[in-house]
Motif scaffolding. Structure first.
Motif, PDB file in Angstrom:
ATOM      1  N   ARG A 173       5.221  62.282  45.729  1.00 60.11           N
ATOM      2  CA  ARG A 173       6.499  62.916  45.364  1.00 60.11           C
ATOM      3  C   ARG A 173       7.650  61.914  45.441  1.00 60.11           C
ATOM      4  NH1 ARG A 173       4.152  67.076  48.467  1.00 60.11           N
ATOM      5  NH2 ARG A 173       5.371  66.486  50.315  1.00 60.11           N
ATOM      6  N   ARG A 174       7.637  61.096  46.476  1.00 59.71           N
ATOM      7  CA  ARG A 174       8.711  60.092  46.602  1.00 59.71           C
ATOM      8  C   ARG A 174       8.649  59.091  45.451  1.00 59.71           C
ATOM      9  NH1 ARG A 174       7.065  60.803  51.937  1.00 59.71           N
ATOM     10  NH2 ARG A 174       5.710  58.960  51.897  1.00 59.71           N
ATOM     11  N   ALA A 175       7.440  58.706  45.068  1.00 55.90           N
ATOM     12  CA  ALA A 175       7.303  57.777  43.946  1.00 55.90           C
ATOM     13  C   ALA A 175       7.771  58.404  42.647  1.00 55.90           C
ATOM     14  CB  ALA A 175       5.842  57.320  43.826  1.00 55.90           C
ATOM     15  N   ALA A 176       7.511  59.705  42.474  1.00 51.29           N
ATOM     16  CA  ALA A 176       7.961  60.389  41.262  1.00 51.29           C
ATOM     17  C   ALA A 176       9.471  60.381  41.159  1.00 51.29           C
ATOM     18  CB  ALA A 176       7.427  61.819  41.243  1.00 51.29           C
ATOM     19  N   ARG A 177      10.152  60.462  42.304  1.00 48.66           N
ATOM     20  CA  ARG A 177      11.613  60.399  42.278  1.00 48.66           C
ATOM     21  C   ARG A 177      12.113  59.030  41.820  1.00 48.66           C
ATOM     22  NH1 ARG A 177      11.144  63.916  46.915  1.00 48.66           N
ATOM     23  NH2 ARG A 177      11.272  62.188  48.404  1.00 48.66           N
ATOM     24  N   LEU A 178      11.252  58.040  41.878  1.00 51.22           N
ATOM     25  CA  LEU A 178      11.575  56.707  41.358  1.00 51.22           C
ATOM     26  C   LEU A 178      11.165  56.555  39.901  1.00 51.22           C
ATOM     27  CD1 LEU A 178      10.275  54.582  44.382  1.00 51.22           C
ATOM     28  CD2 LEU A 178      12.613  55.343  43.968  1.00 51.22           C
ATOM     29  N   GLY A 179      10.556  57.600  39.326  1.00 52.12           N
ATOM     30  CA  GLY A 179      10.087  57.527  37.950  1.00 52.12           C
ATOM     31  C   GLY A 179       8.699  56.934  37.803  1.00 52.12           C
ATOM     32  N   VAL A 180       7.962  56.812  38.912  1.00 48.85           N
ATOM     33  CA  VAL A 180       6.626  56.207  38.880  1.00 48.85           C
ATOM     34  C   VAL A 180       5.594  57.265  38.508  1.00 48.85           C
ATOM     35  CG1 VAL A 180       4.843  55.046  40.234  1.00 48.85           C
ATOM     36  CG2 VAL A 180       7.259  54.460  40.572  1.00 48.85           C
ATOM     37  N   THR A 181       4.854  57.009  37.444  1.00 47.85           N
ATOM     38  CA  THR A 181       3.815  57.939  36.996  1.00 47.85           C
ATOM     39  C   THR A 181       2.421  57.345  37.101  1.00 47.85           C
ATOM     40  OG1 THR A 181       4.029  57.211  34.689  1.00 47.85           O
ATOM     41  CG2 THR A 181       5.417  59.064  35.404  1.00 47.85           C
ATOM     42  N   GLY A 182       2.303  56.120  37.611  1.00 47.01           N
ATOM     43  CA  GLY A 182       0.981  55.525  37.722  1.00 47.01           C
ATOM     44  C   GLY A 182       0.952  54.385  38.723  1.00 47.01           C
ATOM     45  N   PHE A 183      -0.228  54.191  39.322  1.00 50.30           N
ATOM     46  CA  PHE A 183      -0.456  53.131  40.293  1.00 50.30           C
ATOM     47  C   PHE A 183      -1.763  52.418  39.968  1.00 50.30           C
ATOM     48  CE2 PHE A 183       1.592  56.426  43.108  1.00 50.30           C
ATOM     49  CZ  PHE A 183       2.738  55.718  43.439  1.00 50.30           C
ATOM     50  N   THR A 184      -1.793  51.124  40.255  1.00 55.44           N
ATOM     51  CA  THR A 184      -3.057  50.399  40.348  1.00 55.44           C
ATOM     52  C   THR A 184      -3.234  49.989  41.799  1.00 55.44           C
ATOM     53  OG1 THR A 184      -3.011  49.597  38.075  1.00 55.44           O
ATOM     54  CG2 THR A 184      -4.368  48.361  39.642  1.00 55.44           C
ATOM     55  N   ASN A 185      -4.188  50.616  42.474  1.00 52.22           N
ATOM     56  CA  ASN A 185      -4.453  50.322  43.874  1.00 52.22           C
ATOM     57  C   ASN A 185      -5.304  49.061  43.956  1.00 52.22           C
ATOM     58  OD1 ASN A 185      -4.222  51.591  46.723  1.00 52.22           O
ATOM     59  ND2 ASN A 185      -6.354  50.886  46.588  1.00 52.22           N
ATOM     60  N   ALA A 186      -4.819  48.068  44.717  1.00 55.84           N
ATOM     61  CA  ALA A 186      -5.426  46.732  44.668  1.00 55.84           C
ATOM     62  C   ALA A 186      -6.062  46.324  45.983  1.00 55.84           C
ATOM     63  CB  ALA A 186      -4.364  45.712  44.255  1.00 55.84           C
ATOM     64  N   ASP A 187      -6.571  47.275  46.763  1.00 52.55           N
ATOM     65  CA  ASP A 187      -7.221  46.915  48.024  1.00 52.55           C
ATOM     66  C   ASP A 187      -8.420  46.014  47.754  1.00 52.55           C
ATOM     67  OD1 ASP A 187      -5.406  48.650  49.047  1.00 52.55           O
ATOM     68  OD2 ASP A 187      -6.845  50.094  49.831  1.00 52.55           O
ATOM     69  N   PRO A 188      -8.545  44.908  48.500  1.00 45.68           N
ATOM     70  CA  PRO A 188      -9.687  44.024  48.276  1.00 45.68           C
ATOM     71  C   PRO A 188     -11.007  44.605  48.773  1.00 45.68           C
ATOM     72  CG  PRO A 188      -8.353  43.228  50.103  1.00 45.68           C
ATOM     73  CD  PRO A 188      -7.602  44.372  49.488  1.00 45.68           C
ATOM     74  N   PRO A 195      -1.753  50.995  32.049  1.00 40.48           N
ATOM     75  CA  PRO A 195      -2.506  50.837  33.292  1.00 40.48           C
ATOM     76  C   PRO A 195      -3.693  49.883  33.162  1.00 40.48           C
ATOM     77  CG  PRO A 195      -1.932  53.140  32.974  1.00 40.48           C
ATOM     78  CD  PRO A 195      -1.522  52.420  31.714  1.00 40.48           C
ATOM     79  N   ARG A 196      -4.386  49.924  32.039  1.00 41.37           N
ATOM     80  CA  ARG A 196      -5.563  49.071  31.854  1.00 41.37           C
ATOM     81  C   ARG A 196      -5.217  47.727  31.226  1.00 41.37           C
ATOM     82  NH1 ARG A 196      -9.761  51.559  34.697  1.00 41.37           N
ATOM     83  NH2 ARG A 196      -9.740  53.801  34.269  1.00 41.37           N
ATOM     84  N   ARG A 197      -4.107  47.652  30.517  1.00 40.70           N
ATOM     85  CA  ARG A 197      -3.679  46.416  29.863  1.00 40.70           C
ATOM     86  C   ARG A 197      -2.209  46.199  30.223  1.00 40.70           C
ATOM     87  NH1 ARG A 197      -8.310  46.456  29.661  1.00 40.70           N
ATOM     88  NH2 ARG A 197      -9.737  46.227  27.883  1.00 40.70           N
ATOM     89  N   PRO A 198      -1.955  45.715  31.426  1.00 39.53           N
ATOM     90  CA  PRO A 198      -0.576  45.691  31.932  1.00 39.53           C
ATOM     91  C   PRO A 198       0.402  44.894  31.075  1.00 39.53           C
ATOM     92  CG  PRO A 198      -2.140  45.316  33.707  1.00 39.53           C
ATOM     93  CD  PRO A 198      -2.919  45.266  32.433  1.00 39.53           C
ATOM     94  N   GLY A 199      -0.083  43.906  30.346  1.00 42.72           N
ATOM     95  CA  GLY A 199       0.811  43.107  29.527  1.00 42.72           C
ATOM     96  C   GLY A 199       1.242  43.777  28.246  1.00 42.72           C
ATOM     97  N   ARG A 200       0.692  44.939  27.947  1.00 44.94           N
ATOM     98  CA  ARG A 200       1.026  45.674  26.731  1.00 44.94           C
ATOM     99  C   ARG A 200       1.957  46.830  27.081  1.00 44.94           C
ATOM    100  NH1 ARG A 200      -4.964  46.360  23.894  1.00 44.94           N
ATOM    101  NH2 ARG A 200      -5.469  44.105  23.769  1.00 44.94           N
ATOM    102  N   VAL A 201       3.196  46.708  26.658  1.00 39.77           N
ATOM    103  CA  VAL A 201       4.181  47.739  26.971  1.00 39.77           C
ATOM    104  C   VAL A 201       3.885  48.990  26.162  1.00 39.77           C
ATOM    105  CG1 VAL A 201       6.632  48.334  26.857  1.00 39.77           C
ATOM    106  CG2 VAL A 201       5.926  46.040  27.587  1.00 39.77           C
ATOM    107  N   ARG A 202       3.853  50.128  26.835  1.00 39.28           N
ATOM    108  CA  ARG A 202       3.589  51.408  26.177  1.00 39.28           C
ATOM    109  C   ARG A 202       4.806  51.859  25.360  1.00 39.28           C
ATOM    110  NH1 ARG A 202       3.261  54.568  31.094  1.00 39.28           N
ATOM    111  NH2 ARG A 202       3.997  52.625  32.046  1.00 39.28           N
ATOM    112  N   SER A 203       4.555  52.611  24.333  1.00 32.06           N
ATOM    113  CA  SER A 203       5.633  53.165  23.519  1.00 32.06           C
ATOM    114  C   SER A 203       5.450  54.672  23.404  1.00 32.06           C
ATOM    115  CB  SER A 203       5.650  52.525  22.125  1.00 32.06           C
ATOM    116  OG  SER A 203       4.411  52.735  21.459  1.00 32.06           O
ATOM    117  N   LEU A 204       6.543  55.363  23.156  1.00 33.01           N
ATOM    118  CA  LEU A 204       6.515  56.825  23.066  1.00 33.01           C
ATOM    119  C   LEU A 204       6.291  57.220  21.610  1.00 33.01           C
ATOM    120  CD1 LEU A 204       9.350  57.755  25.569  1.00 33.01           C
ATOM    121  CD2 LEU A 204       6.904  57.426  25.980  1.00 33.01           C
ATOM    122  N   THR A 205       5.043  57.119  21.184  1.00 37.72           N
ATOM    123  CA  THR A 205       4.661  57.444  19.818  1.00 37.72           C
ATOM    124  C   THR A 205       3.687  58.612  19.832  1.00 37.72           C
ATOM    125  OG1 THR A 205       2.890  55.788  19.944  1.00 37.72           O
ATOM    126  CG2 THR A 205       4.995  55.088  19.003  1.00 37.72           C
TER     127      THR A 205
END
Length: 417
Positions: free
Chosen positions: A171-186, A369-379
């Motif tokens: 919920r706190r992340a949503a207030r920041l506008g975050v809709t996705g995470f990549t969890n990077a635990d080794p 999320p899967r291709r971080p270098g590709r900016v998503r567009s609202l299409t």
């Protein structure tokens, strides 16, 4: 759902219809009653944090912060660790040697001898336990100096668990506008993917989902040939290789060159990227997931901790993008700020030649999320992971603050703050 009167970059003020979790139509004056009146605020793809440690971030609520910005030296650290009920376990995080020097069990005993204490270095790579903690965990006979390098897996079954309010984190992340995470635990714990599924955000969990996380540490660094064999054995899956030193990056690039790159390969952190390796990164097509805020957050300690030859090459951002290397950002929380907007402000504020424009800083968190270098567009057809702002885009870029966020939607569903 019909969102009326929002600003989409390149489209002006339009309406957006969402059906079945995806954008079904974008255009002026779409038919039907509005579910949300955007009032001219910008609509963005939801922010995605491309490198974060969610369980550790949730555990921060039950931890004592003992970093340089949190406590006033050794005395301040002692006061923080001694607070609370006698005999109660203390979990402390964010430690750096500038607070009270190098720590081991005996140095920690001198600060707080009468309760079990475990202290995590701010890199996340090292835990230090005092003698009371080693005894309480049943590790005293084999605890040595109390220092556990990359010891999360070993310690997990010995130290008491801490409560994790993952729903609250979401919920706190949503207030920041975050809709996705990549969890990077080794070294993810068993069942981590299921545990994190309570989050409302879209998730990529390394170790469960691709890419496969590979940890490198200089004292046990594999040869390029050995790392290439590991990578080849994981193909066709992409890899995400932890690289925080010059030599780790060189070994990784040699290994990827030998094994052959795969779409989705990533360099995590890229803390030190010498200029001569930038064209190499581009040729391999590897994406760098950077933390552009670290030189701002940690500038004082980097000035003394980092070798003078490496300082010009720390956490490249602008130079990578200008060279055509795909680049995206993760907060690395809790080892950095959890607020992507703060990371964006820091990326803009850098004075080392790596500062970027506000628009470029925002785009670091808008990648797929899967291709971080590709900016998503609202299409039409895109997943409706959305961040609705109170203000038009130009005002948001001036502020780069979570205060501009009005609502977040995942698959078209609002995430309730």
């Amino acid at each position: 759902m019909l969102i009326r009167d929002v600003e989409i970059e390149g489209r002006g003020r339009v309406d957006v219809r969402v059906t079945g979790g995806r954008i079904a139509a974008v255009g002026p004056r779409l038919a039907g009653p509005a579910d949300v009146d955007g009032r001219g605020g910008a609509l963005l793809p939801g922010l995605h944090d491309h490198h974060i440690h969610l369980a550790a971030l949730a555990a921060e609520a039950s931890s004592v912060r003992v970093g340089p910005a949190d406590v006033g030296g050794r005395d301040g650290m002692a006061a923080a660790l001694r607070a609370g009920a006698p005999g109660q376990w203390v979990r402390a995080t964010g430690y750096h040697e500038s607070v009270a020097g190098d720590l081991d069990r005996w140095a920690l005993d001198a600060i707080v001898p009468d309760r079990p204490v475990r202290v995590q270095h701010r890199t996340g790579a090292l835990w230090i336990l005092n003698s009371a903690a080693l005894w309480a965990a049943g590790l005293d006979s084999g605890g040595g100096d109390g220092c556990f390098w990359r010891g999360d897996e070993r310690l997990r079954s010995f130290v008491p668990p801490v409560p994790l309010d993952l729903a609250g984190l979401g919920r706190r992340a949503a207030r920041l506008g975050v809709t996705g995470f990549t969890n990077a635990d080794p070294y993810p714990a068993a069942g981590l993917g299921q545990m994190l599924s309570v989050l409302p955000q879209r998730l990529v969990v390394m170790g469960v989902d691709p890419p496969v996380k590979l940890m490198l540490d200089d004292p046990v660094l594999p040869t390029p040939a050995d790392l290439a064999a590991t990578v080849a054995g994981l193909r066709p899956r992409p890899v995400a290789v932890h690289c925080v030193t010059r030599v780790q990056l060189i070994v990784t690039l040699l290994a990827l060159q030998e094994a052959g790159p795969a779409e989705g390969d990533r360099i995590e952190h890229g803390a030190v990227i010498p200029a001569e390796t930038v064209p190499w990164l581009r040729r391999l097509g590897v994406t760098v997931i950077t933390q552009p805020h670290f030189p701002v957050e940690r500038g004082d300690t980097y000035a003394t901790d980092v070798h003078v030859d490496d300082r010009p090459h720390l956490y490249r951002c602008r130079s990578l993008a200008e060279a055509g290397v795909p680049v995206a950002a993760g907060t690395d929380a809790p080892y950095g700020t959890h607020d992507p907007w703060a990371a964006m402000r820091a990326a803009v504020a850098r004075h080392d030649g790596e500062g970027v424009t506000p628009r470029a800083a925002l785009r670091l968190f808008l990648g797929s999320p899967r291709r971080p270098g590709r900016v998503r567009s609202l299409t039409v057809g895109a997943e409706a992971d959305l961040c609705l702002l109170h203000v038009p885009l130009h005002e948001a870029l001036d502020a780069l603050s979570a205060d501009v966020v009005r609502a977040a939607y995942v698959g078209g569903r609002p995430v309730v703050p």
